[in-house]
Write an enzyme that holds these catalytic residues in place. Structure first.
Site, short mmCIF file in Angstrom:
data_model
loop_
_atom_site.label_atom_id
_atom_site.label_comp_id
_atom_site.label_asym_id
_atom_site.label_seq_id
_atom_site.Cartn_x
_atom_site.Cartn_y
_atom_site.Cartn_z
N ALA A 260 -14.00 30.48 58.01
CA ALA A 260 -12.63 30.87 57.69
C ALA A 260 -12.31 32.34 57.94
O ALA A 260 -11.15 32.67 58.20
CB ALA A 260 -12.34 30.54 56.22
N GLY A 263 -9.47 35.15 57.85
CA GLY A 263 -8.57 34.49 56.91
C GLY A 263 -7.14 34.27 57.33
O GLY A 263 -6.32 33.86 56.50
N GLY A 264 -6.80 34.49 58.58
CA GLY A 264 -5.41 34.27 59.00
C GLY A 264 -4.96 32.84 58.82
O GLY A 264 -3.86 32.58 58.33
N LYS A 265 -5.81 31.88 59.19
CA LYS A 265 -5.43 30.47 59.06
C LYS A 265 -5.49 30.02 57.60
O LYS A 265 -4.69 29.19 57.17
CB LYS A 265 -6.33 29.61 59.95
CG LYS A 265 -6.18 29.93 61.44
CD LYS A 265 -7.12 29.11 62.29
CE LYS A 265 -6.99 29.46 63.75
NZ LYS A 265 -7.42 30.86 64.04
N CYS A 380 -11.15 29.85 70.27
CA CYS A 380 -10.44 30.84 71.09
C CYS A 380 -11.19 31.02 72.40
O CYS A 380 -11.49 32.14 72.81
CB CYS A 380 -10.27 32.15 70.33
SG CYS A 380 -11.82 32.85 69.70
#
Length: 452
Positions: A260, A263-265, A380
């Site tokens: 995670a 932590g953006g998502k 990504c």
């Protein structure tokens, strides 16, 4: 390992920034150290603390420009040097690269770029004998460099040949060249806002993308921009903000976010009302994730654990999660526009270990998912081994899963980023703009699967 060189109070202005830039370039090109490791955290270059904000920003831009244009710079210097770049003095190589990058692509007077590069080699015992060579080559670069670059067609030179060959085979020659050209430009700053994108676009002097991301060309310290301290937004590329949309309405649902950090998502899911369990194996990265969530005032359970080995939490009562997000470790070739060192640090041999890990994470995710639950896998990466092929292998071995095709309406109507098979695939050349700094996306792959 060369001795670190620190800023001296009486030295010529700008020389300290170039000294640090040369050290960091040497770290990437000769010691295979990432930019992130050298710029942040406990292992960061010790002289960074003594640089003024302006010099720190200049240093970062010099390093990034060299790495974005490294292929072109190498070909240019080969034209200007009869015997090639000196191999016995890394500081001479760094000085030539930094000086040429400033002359050709940065708003630095030619005489300053030449003078400071010469001073840079003069201050190094092994490189000092090349001061005259550096001076002559960079002066010639100022006179002839732009014409030579026009002949070199740089958009095909600034990606390692093995990588460009792969992209050409998978996406076609025209698209591969468009991707390479897009990677040559310094990217914008993308932020995900809690609410009212139009208002924040105005305050940040940017624009709202079709996906709702706010894109701005503001530079400098992110922490000093309006709204950061108040937790109104966080930095996140527009492409990286798309995978969480694939869960649909998550309000009240239990979602596990594997791998995670930072932590953006996790923040997106929490903002949408999900009960998020965020897992990452790195204590330092989880600490950063917690700091980000605290600034944003968003709730999530955070766990330091290897997701592959994690046995689940007691609160789930063995029922499983409504959704699992696997944002898997990968070669990160889709992030080269923001992390230009990736292009020169990655090797084709990296795929084997990473795809093995991706497959293990996916198999673990299936065991955490309740019947009818949604699994979203993303990387990504621009490489099919880490995207389409990983999902094809999972579907062939897991009869309990089926693909849930993504529709353009779920991603702001951007049909061009949906594959024929119904997965998401963004490329650096997507979302073009007349100003190339405002165009482009990180390369991302995402697939949505449902457990029957």
């Amino acid at each position: 390992m060369p001795a670190q060189r620190f800023a001296r109070p009486s030295e010529v202005p700008g020389l300290a920034a170039r000294r640090v830039a040369a050290d960091i370039l040497d770290g990437v090109l000769h010691r295979r150290r990432t930019l992130d490791d050298q710029l942040d955290g406990a292992a960061a270059h010790p002289a960074l603390k003594s640089l003024a904000d302006r010099d720190r920003a200049l240093m970062r831009r010099m390093v990034a420009t060299v790495l974005r244009r490294l292929g072109t710079l190498g070909a240019l210097l080969a034209r200007l040097l009869d015997r090639g770049v000196p191999t016995d003095a890394p500081r001479a190589q760094s000085a030539l690269l930094i000086g040429a990058a400033q002359i050709l692509w940065m708003d630095v007077p030619d005489h300053a770029a030449v003078d400071l590069s010469v001073r840079l080699v003069q201050s190094d015992r092994r490189a000092a004998k090349y001061a005259g060579l550096v001076n002559a080559v960079l002066r010639r670069c100022a006179r002839e460099g732009r014409a030579i670059i026009d002949e070199l067609k740089p958009q095909a030179l600034d990606i390692p040949p093995w990588m460009l060959q792969r992209w050409t085979a998978h996406y076609g020659e025209a698209t591969a060249r468009e991707m390479a050209l897009a990677l040559a430009h310094e990217p914008s700053l993308d932020v995900t806002v809690k609410s009212d994108p139009a208002q924040w676009a105005a305050r940040l002097h940017g624009e709202v993308l079709p996906t709702g991301t706010v894109r701005t060309l503001l530079s400098g310290s992110v922490t000093m921009l309006p709204g950061f301290g108040e937790g109104q937004w966080w930095v996140q590329d527009a492409a990286a903000a798309l995978p969480t949309r694939l869960f649909g309405d998550v309000s009240g649902k239990r979602i596990a976010d594997l791998c995670a950090a930072p932590g953006g998502k996790t923040a997106q899911l929490a903002l949408a009302g999900a009960r998020v369990t965020a897992i990452d194996r790195s204590p330092a990265r989880v600490a950063r994730l917690r700091e980000n969530l605290a600034r944003l005032a968003l709730p999530a359970e955070t766990i330091v654990a290897d997701a592959v080995e994690w046995q689940g939490d007691a609160q789930g009562n063995g029922e499983g999660f409504d959704g699992v997000l696997v944002d898997a470790p990968c070669t990160s070739t889709g992030t080269i526009r923001r992390h230009p060192d990736v292009a020169w640090l990655r090797q084709e041999s990296d795929f084997t270990a990473l795809t093995t890990l991706q497959q293990r994470l996916l198999r673990k995710a299936v065991t955490l998912l309740k019947p009818g639950g949604t699994l979203v896998y993303c990387t990504c990466s621009l490489e099919p081994e880490e995207g389409e092929q990983v999902i094809a292998a999972l579907l062939s071995s897991e009869s309990s899963l089926r693909r849930a095709p993504i529709e353009a309406g779920e991603v702001a109507g951007l049909a061009s980023i949906i594959t024929a098979g119904g997965d998401l695939r963004t490329l650096p050349c997507h979302l073009p703009n007349e100003d190339p700094r405002l165009g482009g996306l990180d390369g991302f792959y995402a697939a949505r699967l449902v457990r029957l």
